[in-house]
Each structure stands twice: as C-alpha cells, then as structure tokens.
Design an enzyme around this catalytic site. Structure first.
Site, mmCIF file in Angstrom:
data_model
loop_
_atom_site.group_PDB
_atom_site.id
_atom_site.type_symbol
_atom_site.label_atom_id
_atom_site.label_comp_id
_atom_site.label_asym_id
_atom_site.label_seq_id
_atom_site.Cartn_x
_atom_site.Cartn_y
_atom_site.Cartn_z
ATOM 1 N N LYS A 1 43.686 49.295 41.763
ATOM 2 C CA LYS A 1 42.917 49.124 40.533
ATOM 3 C C LYS A 1 41.713 48.240 40.847
ATOM 4 O O LYS A 1 41.832 47.027 40.933
ATOM 5 C CB LYS A 1 43.798 48.504 39.446
ATOM 6 N N SER B 1 44.372 44.723 41.267
ATOM 7 C CA SER B 1 43.112 44.206 40.765
ATOM 8 C C SER B 1 42.699 42.892 41.409
ATOM 9 O O SER B 1 42.392 42.867 42.590
ATOM 10 C CB SER B 1 43.162 44.102 39.247
#
Length: 397
Positions: A337, A312
């Site tokens: 992600k 992320s």
C-alpha cells in the site's frame, strides 16, 4: 515537506456509508489504513467541471476533489445530505482508498493518532478465504477480559455475519455509529475457536494504545516492536536505540504494522540513519522528498522483521532501511500500500480523502501493489530467523 500517512485508526463511519468502505486486508485495531498528506484541511473546492475519474488504485486528479465538493454543495442547497452525496461521488471515482467522514468522525480520527480510541481492544485480519481472524487482543481491554484470544475467528458482530466483508466494514460494526456507540455501550461478537462457537457480549471502552514495546533478548540484542506510527513513536524508538547495550544489535519488528503518521516513520528512520533520503512521493503530478534527520545510529547491527500485514508507512520505513543498506529485511512480502491521500473539507463540514499520488523507496521502487520483498525468508519461526541473521551481522543474540 514531510507527509503524514493517516493509516492507523480510521474513524467510525455511519451505517449509511457502509457500502462505500475501503477494500483493506491489513491488521485493524480501531480502523483501517489510508494515507494523507500534511497540512490543515483546505476549504471546499470551487465548483468547476471535473476531470475524468481515475481507475481503482490510481491517483485521483485534482478535479476529483472538485467533483466531490460540488456534489456535496448541490445536495446541501437541495436540503439533502451532503455527506451521502459526497460518498456517492467518491464511489463513482473508482478510488479504492478514498473515504468520506463526518466532522466528528474526522476529529476522532485525529485523536486516535494520539493513541486513544473507543473500542473493544480487538485486532483482526481478513484472510484470503474471506474469514476474519483475531490477530491480537490488547491486554486489559474488554476483549481480553472476555477471554477472546489471538487465532479466534470472528463470525458476526451484533448478529451480522462478517465473512467476506472489507475490514473497514467490520470496524464500523465493532465500533458502531460515532454518536450512538460511546464507551459503555455493548456489542455482541460471534466467535469460533476450533469446533466451539459462541457469542460474547462486551462493552466498548476508552482505550489507549502502546505502539512501541521494547525487550532485551538473552545475549544483549534488543527487539523494538512497533504496532503503529502514532505520535511520539519516533522519539521512543530513538530513545530505545540509545539505551540498548553498546555494540548490540536491534530487531525492528514491523509485523502487522498497518501504518500511521509518515512523520513518525521518518523519525524512526532517523534513529538509524545519518540524514539522507527516506522516500519520494508524487502529489497531483509534483515530486516531493522525505529526508531523515542527521545523527542516527548507523553502526549498530539491524534487522527489520516484516510480513503481509506490514503496510504503508511501515513499508516506507522498511524500503528506506533496505535501499540504504542499513538493515537486512527478514520475513515475507509486505502488503503493498503505497498510495497517498489528501483531505479536504466539504460543504456541510464533512471531510473527503482522495488518492493524489504514490510514494517510492530511495531506490525508486514503487511499493503500491507490489510490496517489499525481504532479503531473506523468515521460515517457520520469524523471530528466531531474525536473531540468527542478527548474529551473522556481528551480534551475539
């Protein structure tokens, strides 16, 4: 406007919502990773027919927020639990990153982003075969004092087997209910090391994280390891870069970094870039851009070290440095992600976070589900490989 990626510490959730925990295979400290956009929480959405829910992993339409809010409002009016109704609505949406939190849990979540949490100091990861392995033990924590080590297998928590469980469910068991498991309460951990299996009872404690560690290698190179992007990380990294010996290189170690605040990831990128694009993201069909501040160190040799636990916000940073040609990336493919969540306040005070979009690197690469491919594979000794690469960039390390 810069986004914030609330990835680092998901709050504890009630056991009632256990079946709705997120599917997540990254490193955990007190929780798992979700992403969310900036700004204060909006109030409950007005009642209106919802759009069709998106498929797993896709962005939820704006109507999905309204559907969840409507479910909570109807439950509240009928004297039922609005949070449980919201959880059922989120489950139906098919959004694998969505979650519902109580008011106190969400406040605890925000506090965790300041680097404080209640837990045992144990980081773990779910492996491909479903086993839960300890990946880090925080020095001085209850887990460290109990002799738990990196590489130990976590088999159960308070008698409940954890093999195959989503990481967030393991976190829920480790931390217990937000109201009933404060610092000082005990939790029994079933562990295995080689052929030895045993149970260790530890007390939860109020802990502080140290997300940035800096060390100097023989020869002058500086290793800056970032475990998560909590508040202040960007400024700490910038200070570390400024204090590094003139002309020496930096290894930015992002292995096992499960994310954090996007604003801090952008601030970290700003330590190495002189302005320019860091990432773009879409939110409910609108495009937004994140830019670095001017004045970063653009000449110092830089290697970014990543692995499958890099996710992320950490992937956002890695992609920016790679696409902008600022760093060579060494390691293995990152987690993948790249979705963004938006929080909204529900009737009854709980908070829902639903996926509203995805971000892309400056070169337009979609991270979600793909991850970032390193420029060079790490091989057996990742840090040694990074040092060799750094030397090839002009750094004697």
């Amino acid at each position: 406007m810069p986004g914030r990626d609330l990835l680092f510490c998901q709050p504890r959730r009630s056991r009632a919502g256990a079946a709705l925990t997120l599917v997540f295979a990254g490193v955990l400290l007190t929780g798992a990773a979700t992403g969310s956009l900036p700004g204060s929480l909006p109030g409950p959405a007005p009642k209106s027919p919802s759009d069709a829910a998106g498929s797993a992993g896709s962005a939820a339409p704006a109507g999905a927020h309204q559907e969840v809010a409507r479910a909570a409002a109807e439950a509240l009016a009928d004297g039922k639990s609005p949070m449980e109704a919201a959880e059922r609505a989120v489950s139906r949406s098919g959004d694998r990153w969505a979650a519902v939190y109580s008011r106190s849990d969400y406040e605890e979540f925000q506090e965790a982003l300041d680097g404080r949490y209640t837990g045992v100091g144990l980081s773990a990861r779910r492996e491909r075969d479903g086993r839960i392995d300890v990946t880090r033990v925080q020095p001085g924590s209850p887990a460290a004092q109990a002799g738990i080590r990196k590489g130990d297998r976590l088999r159960s928590v308070d008698g409940e087997k954890v093999d195959g469980l989503p990481v967030t469910e393991v976190v829920s068991l480790l931390r217990g209910d937000a109201d009933d498991a404060p610092a000082g309460t005990t939790v029994a951990l079933g562990l295995q090391r080689g052929s030895r299996a045993w149970t260790e009872t530890v007390r939860r404690a109020r802990l502080s994280t140290d997300p940035v560690t800096v060390r100097r290698l023989p020869g002058g190179a500086t290793v800056v390891r970032i475990s998560a992007f909590t508040k202040g990380v960007g400024a700490t990294v910038r200070s570390a870069v400024r204090q590094a010996p003139r002309g020496s290189g930096v290894i930015l170690d992002l292995r096992g970094n499960s994310g954090g605040l996007v604003t801090e990831a952008v601030a970290t990128a700003s330590a190495f870039l002189d302005g320019g694009l860091v990432a773009t993201y879409d939110a409910d069909g609108r495009q937004h851009a994140l830019h670095a501040r001017r004045g970063g160190d653009t000449t110092r040799p830089l290697v970014a070290l990543v692995d499958g636990g890099t996710m992320s916000a950490a992937e956002l940073l890695t992609g920016a440095l790679q696409d902008r040609g600022r760093a060579l990336v060494v390691g293995s493919r990152t987690f993948g992600k790249g979705s963004v969540q938006m929080p909204s306040r529900l009737p009854g005070g709980s908070v829902a976070e639903l996926t509203v979009g995805h971000y892309r690197t400056p070169g337009g690469h979609d991270v979600d589900g793909h991850g970032i491919t390193p420029d060079l594979d790490a091989g057996g000794d990742a840090l040694r490989r990074a040092r060799t690469v750094l030397a090839g960039l002009g750094e004697s390390s």
